[in-house]
Write an enzyme that holds these catalytic residues in place. Structure first.
Site, short mmCIF file in Angstrom:
data_model
loop_
_atom_site.label_atom_id
_atom_site.label_comp_id
_atom_site.label_asym_id
_atom_site.label_seq_id
_atom_site.Cartn_x
_atom_site.Cartn_y
_atom_site.Cartn_z
N LYS A 71 68.24 -42.73 6.98
CA LYS A 71 67.65 -42.73 5.60
C LYS A 71 69.13 -42.72 4.26
O LYS A 71 68.48 -42.78 3.39
CB LYS A 71 66.37 -41.62 5.58
N HIS A 131 65.76 -55.78 13.98
CA HIS A 131 65.78 -55.25 15.04
C HIS A 131 64.44 -55.48 14.98
O HIS A 131 63.69 -54.81 14.06
CB HIS A 131 66.43 -53.94 15.12
N TYR A 163 67.74 -44.18 20.44
CA TYR A 163 67.92 -42.35 20.74
C TYR A 163 67.29 -41.28 22.19
O TYR A 163 66.13 -41.93 22.54
CB TYR A 163 66.81 -42.34 19.53
N PRO A 176 71.15 -37.76 10.03
CA PRO A 176 71.11 -39.03 9.88
C PRO A 176 70.72 -39.29 10.98
O PRO A 176 70.40 -40.81 11.40
CB PRO A 176 72.84 -39.51 11.04
N TYR A 196 60.50 -44.98 10.01
CA TYR A 196 61.45 -45.56 10.22
C TYR A 196 61.55 -47.05 10.13
O TYR A 196 63.10 -47.21 9.19
CB TYR A 196 61.49 -46.01 11.77
#
Ligand code: APR
Ligand code: PHB
Length: 392
Positions: A298, A73, A202, A294, A386
């Site tokens: 990580k 991704h 998200y 979560p 990220y």
């Protein structure tokens, strides 16, 4: 009494990866796992791998299926106020990406590699006491599946036994802990249905946080924020998917395929760090030393980074007689752990509903999200955390 060089407590991703890396460098180790192999494989956890984690799995010769089946991704989307905004990892981080590949599959690949080499973990064998970590020959007392006690002496003990393991408990008086509880949990569902979108979404909504993830083009993973006291059995599929739809933008809500859940559970959300990560000849790695919400995906990546450092330090000790890596282990891990804790705390604070913050608090979240998606600098900061800060 059995002798080995390293006793590893726990056969989650941390223990398995460490065992594999040590074995490939000729360092004898024994992995003790209190649960069955099936139970360990039955745990459904996150599935976002940083490049550093992929590299370590390749170093462990356990990355072949990951490269075949993992989904690379280059971005993810933030959804709020009815719109979606893409965070383009590639453009913002000079081409970096993440790989979507379930932790269960990582665990399975490492288990298979250890079994192929004839050194599988000792399942249903619980470590009950760790002794002598301030001497030169610590021992681990364990109970076999048939209830017999065994004593294993070694040179080092790796506590890879997760948040509730015996390792950190055995040095409770020597470690300082830092913790933040959040007033909510993540209700997660796994379904055999195509994901609503090619990348993760998200969502920050006045009803609460939601996440649309996946395991493959035909296996989807969804989460909604629920109150701390909620129970999964109070969330039949219909209620779950209705709530998820309410928190998504129209396009995603319409694309959602509400297939029957094949796994459903609620995970607590917390931040936790234990310092130091080394006490004498005991080294803590992964969830035994730290927990992250979560939201930033990580947990597995931090565990892998700890294990990479610990493996290198142990190899350096046994092969070159150098203590440097072992002496630097805790401080070097914690520098990275705290940065990941910060990022996970920030993403959690930004995206979840905190009723106690009131209307003003919600306005602050929306203002930050609005600023974030309009600022290359702000999106770069999100993207570089990220995809993962450098492992070294
Ligand atoms: N003796 C033997 N095994 C034990 C003991 C014990 N006393 N206590 C715990 N264990 C085992 C657990 O059964 C579990 O299989 O240790 C293992 C710890 O595995 P994890 O909890 O998965 O921790 P870790 O390997 O560090 O992986 C971290 O897992 O929970 C996720 O989000 C987290 O992705 C992160 C990853
Ligand atoms: C998951 O796919 O389970 C997942 C993905 C991203 C997260 C958390 C969980 O931040």
């Amino acid at each position: 009494m059995v002798d080995t060089q390293v006793v590893i407590v726990g056969s989650g991703p941390s223990g398995l990866l460490l065992s594999r890396l040590l074995h490939l460098h000729g360092i004898a180790n024994i992995v003790l796992e209190r649960r069955s192999q099936e139970h360990v494989l039955g745990r459904v956890r996150a599935g976002v791998l940083e490049a550093g984690t992929v590299e370590l799995l390749d170093e462990a010769n356990a990355g072949a299926r990951l490269h075949r089946e993992g989904l690379v991704h280059q971005g993810m989307e933030l959804s709020f106020e009815g719109s979606r905004h893409r965070i383009d990892f590639g453009a913002l981080t000079g081409g970096k990406s993440v790989t979507i590949y379930g932790q269960t599959e990582v665990t399975r690949d490492l288990m298979d590699a250890l079994a192929e080499d004839g050194v599988p973990p000792l399942y249903e064998t619980e470590a009950i006491e760790i002794r002598g970590i301030d001497g030169s020959r610590p021992t681990v007392a364990a109970v076999d599946p048939d209830g017999a006690q065994r004593e294993i002496s070694c040179e080092f003990v790796a506590g890879c036994d997760g948040f509730r393991g015996v390792a950190r408990r055995s040095v409770a008086a020597k470690v300082q802990t830092y913790e933040r509880h959040y007033p909510f949990g993540w209700l997660g569902v796994l379904t055999k249905a195509p994901p609503v979108s090619r990348e993760l979404i998200y969502a920050s909504h006045e009803r609460g946080f939601a996440l649309c993830s996946m395991r493959s083009p035909t296996l989807s993973r969804y989460y909604v924020q629920v109150g701390s006291g909620e129970k999964a059995e109070d969330w039949p599929d219909r209620r779950f998917f209705d709530e998820l739809r309410r928190r998504l933008d129209r396009q995603a809500a319409e694309a959602l395929v509400a297939a029957p859940s094949i796994e459903k559970g609620i995970a607590a959300v917390r931040s936790f760090v234990a310092e130091p990560m080394r006490c004498g000849r005991l080294f803590l790695a992964g969830d035994a030393a730290h927990i992250v919400p979560p939201t930033g995906a990580k947990g597995l990546n931090l565990a892998a980074a700890d294990v990479g450092r610990l493996a290198r330090a142990l190899i350096e000790h046994f092969r070159e007689g150098s203590p440097a890596g072992l002496e630097a282990y805790s401080e070097s891990c914690l520098k990275r752990v705290w940065k990941a804790e910060r990022f996970s705390f920030w993403m959690t604070s930004l995206l979840h509903l905190f009723p106690e913050s009131g209307a003003f608090g919600r306005k602050m979240q929306l203002a930050e999200l609005d600023y974030l998606v309009g600022s290359r600098a702000a999106m770069t900061a999100l993207a570089e955390n990220y995809v993962g800060l450098p492992f070294d």
